[in-house]
Scaffold this active site. Structure first.
Site, PDB file in Angstrom:
ATOM      1  N   LYS A   1     -26.490   1.212 -18.293  1.00 14.63           N
ATOM      2  CA  LYS A   1     -25.842  -0.006 -17.816  1.00 14.63           C
ATOM      3  C   LYS A   1     -24.396   0.034 -18.283  1.00 14.63           C
ATOM      4  O   LYS A   1     -24.003   0.958 -18.999  1.00 14.63           O
ATOM      5  CB  LYS A   1     -26.547  -1.264 -18.340  1.00 14.63           C
ATOM      6  CG  LYS A   1     -26.796  -1.257 -19.848  1.00 14.63           C
ATOM      7  CD  LYS A   1     -27.615  -2.468 -20.273  1.00 14.63           C
ATOM      8  CE  LYS A   1     -29.066  -2.339 -19.898  1.00 14.63           C
ATOM      9  NZ  LYS A   1     -29.517  -3.297 -18.920  1.00 14.63           N
ATOM     10  N   ARG A   2     -23.599  -0.934 -17.873  1.00 12.95           N
ATOM     11  CA  ARG A   2     -22.211  -0.955 -18.332  1.00 12.95           C
ATOM     12  C   ARG A   2     -22.155  -0.978 -19.854  1.00 12.95           C
ATOM     13  O   ARG A   2     -22.981  -1.609 -20.515  1.00 12.95           O
ATOM     14  CB  ARG A   2     -21.493  -2.190 -17.764  1.00 12.95           C
ATOM     15  CG  ARG A   2     -21.316  -2.164 -16.264  1.00 12.95           C
ATOM     16  CD  ARG A   2     -20.398  -1.034 -15.810  1.00 12.95           C
ATOM     17  NE  ARG A   2     -19.056  -1.202 -16.314  1.00 12.95           N
ATOM     18  CZ  ARG A   2     -18.129  -1.967 -15.735  1.00 12.95           C
ATOM     19  NH1 ARG A   2     -18.409  -2.629 -14.634  1.00 12.95           N
ATOM     20  NH2 ARG A   2     -16.930  -2.068 -16.250  1.00 12.95           N
TER      21      ARG A   2
ATOM     22  N   THR B   1     -30.409  -6.256 -13.173  1.00  9.91           N
ATOM     23  CA  THR B   1     -31.142  -5.707 -12.029  1.00  9.91           C
ATOM     24  C   THR B   1     -31.798  -4.389 -12.414  1.00  9.91           C
ATOM     25  O   THR B   1     -32.863  -4.053 -11.915  1.00  9.91           O
ATOM     26  CB  THR B   1     -30.216  -5.485 -10.822  1.00  9.91           C
ATOM     27  OG1 THR B   1     -29.099  -4.676 -11.209  1.00  9.91           O
ATOM     28  CG2 THR B   1     -29.713  -6.796 -10.264  1.00  9.91           C
TER      29      THR B   1
ATOM     30  N   LYS C   1     -24.515  -5.914 -24.367  1.00 12.30           N
ATOM     31  CA  LYS C   1     -25.661  -5.115 -23.922  1.00 12.30           C
ATOM     32  C   LYS C   1     -26.241  -4.283 -25.065  1.00 12.30           C
ATOM     33  O   LYS C   1     -27.286  -3.660 -24.923  1.00 12.30           O
ATOM     34  CB  LYS C   1     -25.257  -4.228 -22.743  1.00 12.30           C
ATOM     35  CG  LYS C   1     -24.898  -5.049 -21.492  1.00 12.30           C
ATOM     36  CD  LYS C   1     -24.494  -4.171 -20.330  1.00 12.30           C
ATOM     37  CE  LYS C   1     -24.042  -4.966 -19.113  1.00 12.30           C
ATOM     38  NZ  LYS C   1     -25.130  -5.661 -18.422  1.00 12.30           N
TER      39      LYS C   1
ATOM     40  N   LYS D   1     -35.628  -2.608 -11.627  1.00 12.90           N
ATOM     41  CA  LYS D   1     -35.750  -1.290 -10.999  1.00 12.90           C
ATOM     42  C   LYS D   1     -36.648  -0.385 -11.840  1.00 12.90           C
ATOM     43  O   LYS D   1     -37.488   0.353 -11.314  1.00 12.90           O
ATOM     44  CB  LYS D   1     -34.379  -0.646 -10.827  1.00 12.90           C
ATOM     45  CG  LYS D   1     -33.438  -1.390  -9.887  1.00 12.90           C
ATOM     46  CD  LYS D   1     -32.155  -0.595  -9.691  1.00 12.90           C
ATOM     47  CE  LYS D   1     -31.116  -1.388  -8.906  1.00 12.90           C
ATOM     48  NZ  LYS D   1     -30.103  -2.011  -9.749  1.00 12.90           N
TER      49      LYS D   1
ATOM     50  N   HIS E   1     -23.074 -15.932 -11.983  1.00 12.66           N
ATOM     51  CA  HIS E   1     -23.679 -14.691 -12.473  1.00 12.66           C
ATOM     52  C   HIS E   1     -23.411 -14.406 -13.944  1.00 12.66           C
ATOM     53  O   HIS E   1     -23.801 -13.342 -14.424  1.00 12.66           O
ATOM     54  CB  HIS E   1     -23.147 -13.499 -11.666  1.00 12.66           C
ATOM     55  CG  HIS E   1     -23.629 -13.453 -10.256  1.00 12.66           C
ATOM     56  ND1 HIS E   1     -24.794 -12.845  -9.891  1.00 12.66           N
ATOM     57  CD2 HIS E   1     -23.105 -13.964  -9.116  1.00 12.66           C
ATOM     58  CE1 HIS E   1     -24.974 -12.955  -8.581  1.00 12.66           C
ATOM     59  NE2 HIS E   1     -23.956 -13.634  -8.096  1.00 12.66           N
TER      60      HIS E   1
END
Length: 732
Positions: free
Chosen positions: A447-448, A555, A453, A559, A270
């Site tokens: 998100k985290r 993910t 990111k 969504k 992952h």
């Protein structure tokens, strides 16, 4: 259920609000695991989900004066009505001790025993009356409490020993993007593996496939009846533990045990971030799991013996044991060697695994790609248009393409989105005491909090937009509400500083009378599943802006797409497949591709006369781009932190001199792309048409499809569409 709740005077939505989010995962992987369990039950696959029943979840995030403060997530304080304790299946798990090699076999002795208590939660399929089980293990101290020692006064130590034993299932580790070699984490990983494998073998032995031999069990059919999917490296200890059981307990010869183990296990990777890959110190294994260390050394030696015949030059980089000042066990290498199938989670990252992380391992078998996607929530509007069959076959969403130019449908889709925005605006007023313009563009980045990111790239856009409005306040601007949410790992200094920067920018922007309602910045506190259920359906724009080649899949991106938000993003992770499905013209794609990042990472090529350097030089962008320089100077000078002008200099220094994720390199393209977003948003009809196209092309992104691929390609089983009759209806 709805009828009975009405009869009792209850509202189902209010009941949902009261229920706590289960503290079982710390990000997308935890949510994904729940989707997989749901899909396995819906597809009629007999499956168990195993994990740890954490007493406290990741943590509840509070924001105090702009800083993240962690509070315990006591999600079990009122109990859990969905679970059932199963003390009759309690199992022992061993730690520490030593290994005795005797003529009668190898024995792991003088161990410390901790009991694993199972709690079962039902996982029902969708309208098929199939119910699978999620079994969670809770650590319990053995019932050998020394009352005599307690009575003579040594009660503190007696209680401490008990607490230490039960700490294993006390708190969920908050890091999912950074490996910390803490003994408690290794204990947690072995605890769930050891209890789970005992449970699996008990069930196999009690079945007809275990032969029920009074002396020995027939394990030849074990891989045909049992499939163990290693979800990242956290359950990697399943490989040596299964070998220990087969060799030491069941007295199987090594080669046969290895063949069965390998055919039973499959591995999903992952992450491509080096700091997230587990590399445990050998010394820790030697102390905590001495027998497993022996087995891992034996696995590695046999692996290297085979590889030496063909790949003598690759042995060092293919070894499970990494040499150096501190010898370490590379758990990803162990998973690759000990599994019959290996897959990544997005096609682009499967290629990176082959080229970078698992280079040289292609000789062991192919590294495939099985995308990790999400359960789709039903939409009443879509059901009215194309029927309800799409709920179990998401590919039928393609039928919506026939209605892209249907004016009534376009209006209905826009109306539903606006209703969701109104509802979320009311939630923000209630929970955050913040009033926003529900007609503004909802620009959402949840998100985290992590450097890769690139929440910082979003911050630079906010500052740039703020400066433009200040410079030319009479110009017409698209009203925009930027919402950023996510948790920072407690020990991750830079991530916490990013949260403080976001809130500080918000303090300035939101209180500037020149700005008014044209721009608002909201930090969504304590982002979690129940908050995602509210904000994702309300979002207009989904921020998926990680550096190309760093996000394994994502993910949240899917969504948002499923719920009618348009994506602004790089060609990273599942964004690539999203662009392929919907057409790149229906997303806002910007920035460097993986090959551009790789070229920039090259150390340089040299010959006698010339030196060509491709290294990322942040200062070059800073010097060349006036708006970028202005934004960085404002952060650095204390414009957003007048009480402490030097507060954000760590962020500036990182961006200027140590930025692995190349924020400045994508700045210009990102700002330009955001301008294209504004242009399209000013044309609601064309915006909504792209929304419909995105929803229609999101059918691939179903966990049902993903599990079907796993079942057929990795586990060797076929999903079933059989619907079991309810108990009150006799079977034919």
């Amino acid at each position: 259920m709805f009828y009975f709740s009405q009869q009792l005077g209850l509202d189902l939505e209010e009941l949902e609000e009261i229920e706590e989010d289960a503290g079982l995962g710390n990000g997308g992987l935890g949510r994904l695991a729940a989707c997989f369990l749901d899909s396995m039950a819906t597809l009629g696959l007999g499956a168990y989900g195993y994990g740890i029943r954490y007493e406290f979840g990741i943590f509840n995030q509070k924001v105090v004066d702009g800083w993240q403060v962690e509070e315990a997530d006591d999600w079990l304080r009122y109990g859990n009505p969905w679970e059932k304790a199963r003390p009759e299946y309690m199992l022992p798990v061993h730690f520490y001790g030593r290994v005795d090699h005797t003529p009668d076999g190898i024995k792991w002795v003088d161990t410390q025993v901790i009991l694993a208590m199972p709690y079962d939660t039902p996982v029902p399929g969708y309208k098929n009356n199939t119910v699978n089980t999620m079994r969670l293990w809770s650590a319990k101290a053995p019932n050998d409490f020394n009352l005599e020692e307690f009575n003579v006064g040594d009660y503190i130590q007696a209680v401490l020993d008990r607490n230490l034993a039960e700490n294993i299932s006390r708190v969920l580790y908050p890091n999912d993007n950074f490996f910390e070699g803490k003994e408690l984490r290794l204990k947690q990983e072995y605890f769930v593996v050891a209890a789970t494998l005992q449970d699996i073998i008990r069930r196999f032995k009690s079945s007809k496939f275990g032969c029920r031999d009074p002396v020995r069990t027939c394990f030849e059919t074990f891989p045909d009846k049992v499939a163990i999917q290693l979800n990242d490296t956290h359950p990697a200890l399943s490989i040596p533990e299964l070998m220990r059981i087969f060799v030491d307990v069941e007295h199987m010869d090594w080669d046969k045990a290895w063949d069965i183990t390998k055919r039973t296990c499959a591995y999903t990777n992952h992450t491509v971030l080096p700091e997230a890959l587990e590399r445990w110190p050998v010394s820790m294994f030697e102390k905590l799991l001495p027998r497993h260390l022996e087995i891992i050394y034996a696995i590695n030696q046999k692996h290297l013996d085979v590889m030496a015949f063909v790949y003598i030059d690759r042995l060092r980089r293919m070894s499970v044991i990494e040499e150096g000042d501190c010898k370490r066990i590379n758990m990803a290498h162990l998973c690759v060697i000990g599994s019959h199938a290996i897959n990544g989670v997005a096609r682009i990252h499967s290629e990176i695994y082959k080229k970078v992380i698992f280079v040289g391992f292609a000789c062991l078998g192919p590294i495939s790609n099985t995308n990790l996607f999400v359960v789709f929530s039903p939409f009443v509007l879509i059901s009215q248009k194309i029927g309800e069959d799409f709920l179990t076959d998401l590919s039928q969403l393609k039928k919506l393409l026939d209605f892209v130019d249907d004016e009534a449908f376009i209006r209905d889709v826009a109306k539903v989105k606006q209703e969701n925005k109104q509802k979320f605006s009311a939630y923000l007023v209630e929970q955050y005491k913040v009033k926003i313009n529900p007609s503004s563009m909802f620009d959402v980045h949840v998100k985290r909090i992590h450097e890769y990111k690139r929440q910082l790239l979003n911050c630079l856009h906010i500052i740039t937009l703020y400066n433009r409005i200040r410079k030319d306040p009479k110009k017409s601007y698209v009203p925009r509400t930027v919402m950023i949410g996510g948790k920072a790992a407690p020990g991750y200094h830079m991530a916490k500083m990013i949260i403080k920067l976001i809130t500080s920018i918000g303090d300035v922007v939101n209180n500037d009378p020149y700005i008014g309602e044209r721009l608002k910045v909201i930090f969504l506190e304590n982002y979690r599943v129940s908050l995602a259920e509210k904000v994702i359906p309300a979002a207009d724009l989904s921020e998926q802006i990680s550096t190309a080649g760093t996000e394994a899949s994502g993910t949240g991106n899917m969504k948002f797409m499923l719920n009618g938000a348009l994506t602004i993003g790089t060609m990273d992770g599942a964004n690539v497949e999203m662009a392929e499905e919907a057409g790149e013209e229906n997303l806002f794609i910007f920035g460097m591709r993986v090959e551009d990042v790789e070229a920039m990472d090259k150390k340089g090529l040299a010959d006698i006369i010339f030196v060509f350097s491709f290294r990322y030089n942040a200062k070059e962008y800073y010097d060349r781009i006036p708006e970028l320089r202005q934004a960085i100077d404002q952060i650095n000078s204390g414009f957003f932190s007048p009480d402490d002008p030097g507060r954000f200099r760590d962020i500036v220094n990182m961006l200027m001199y140590h930025d692995r994720f190349k924020v400045f390199a994508d700045y210009e393209a990102y700002i330009k792309c955001q301008g294209q977003v504004d242009q399209l948003y000013m044309n609601p009809r064309e915006w909504t048409k792209k929304v419909i196209k995105n929803i229609a092309c999101s059918g691939k992104f179903s966990s049902d499809r993903t599990i079907t691929e796993y079942a057929r390609e990795i586990w060797g089983v076929e999903p079933s569409a059989v619907k079991i009759p309810p108990p009150n209806i006799p079977r034919e």
